[in-house]
Enzyme design. Structure first.
Site, PDB file in Angstrom:
ATOM      1  N   GLY A 290       0.843  -1.192   0.000  1.00  0.00           N
ATOM      2  CA  GLY A 290       0.000   0.000   0.000  1.00  0.00           C
ATOM      3  C   GLY A 290       0.875   1.238   0.000  1.00  0.00           C
TER       4      GLY A 290
ATOM      5  CD  GLN B 255       3.835   5.633   2.681  1.00  0.00           C
ATOM      6  OE1 GLN B 255       2.831   5.098   2.233  1.00  0.00           O
ATOM      7  NE2 GLN B 255       4.905   4.938   3.067  1.00  0.00           N
TER       8      GLN B 255
ATOM      9  CG  HIS C  85       0.598   0.415   7.504  1.00  0.00           C
ATOM     10  ND1 HIS C  85       1.702  -0.038   8.195  1.00  0.00           N
ATOM     11  CD2 HIS C  85       1.075   1.271   6.558  1.00  0.00           C
ATOM     12  CE1 HIS C  85       2.790   0.536   7.690  1.00  0.00           C
ATOM     13  NE2 HIS C  85       2.445   1.323   6.691  1.00  0.00           N
TER      14      HIS C  85
ATOM     15  CG  HIS D  40       1.223   6.328   5.966  1.00  0.00           C
ATOM     16  ND1 HIS D  40       2.480   6.661   6.400  1.00  0.00           N
ATOM     17  CD2 HIS D  40       1.285   5.020   5.627  1.00  0.00           C
ATOM     18  CE1 HIS D  40       3.266   5.602   6.318  1.00  0.00           C
ATOM     19  NE2 HIS D  40       2.569   4.583   5.857  1.00  0.00           N
TER      20      HIS D  40
HETATM   21 NI    NI Z   1       3.476   2.731   5.479  1.00  0.00          NI
END
Ligand code: NI
Length: 173
Positions: free
Chosen positions: A46, A51, A141, A145
């Site tokens: 993912g 990110q 998860h 983020h």
């Molecule tokens: Ni991650």
């Protein structure tokens, strides 16, 4: 286009990302294509927009067979925008996680076992799913983020946090 993935320590990973307000745009399509290209290049399960330095509530995840998680069941390829997560019970399950922003490391992370999540797809249509296990873990998860949370912040037992090459099987209960 493959983008650089920010690594833990970069302050952009700690922001609370902004909701997407306009769907069906070429900018959103280009962002998703970059995210897919980047995730595929790095064999990720993912990827969240923060990110790659994009301050928006967009995540992608999925992949039938992931070499980084060879024992994991398949998770459908999904685009999830402005997500909302609702745990369906108090039950937690712990499992190993890694993150493209924390390369080389793994940690033992508790997550809700049963989860309902919803949000928009790339065209702005709302959808909802009820999931559990690894699928639920991946969603939690990735959506973390969007709130500036990286999985090491969820680790409770730091004896089960370390470099992939050093962690041994007997650390897996
Ligand atoms: Ni991650």
């Amino acid at each position: 286009m493959i983008r650089e993935v920010l690594r833990m320590g970069d302050p952009r990973l700690l922001r609370v990302a902004q909701p997407v307000t306009t769907f069906g745009t070429s900018q959103l399509a280009a962002l998703l294509q970059d995210m897919r290209d980047t995730m595929a290049q790095l064999d990720g399960a993912g990827l969240a927009a923060p990110q790659i330095g994009i301050d928006l509530r967009v995540v992608i995840f999925g992949g039938a067979l992931n070499p980084r998680y060879p024992d994991a069941p398949a998770v459908p390829d999904t685009v999830l925008i402005n997500p909302q997560l609702v745990p369906l019970s108090e039950e937690e399950t712990s499992g190993w996680e890694g993150c493209l922003s924390v390369p080389g490391l793994r940690g033992w992370v508790p997550r809700w076992e049963h989860l309902r999540y919803g949000g928009m797809d790339e065209s702005g249509r709302h959808f909802e799913r009820t999931v559990d296990g690894f699928h639920a873990r991946v969603v939690q998860h990735e959506c973390d983020h969007l709130d500036g949370v990286l999985y090491p912040m969820r680790v409770r037992d730091f004896r089960r946090f370390g470099f992939v090459e050093e962690l041994t099987d007997d650390q897996t209960p």
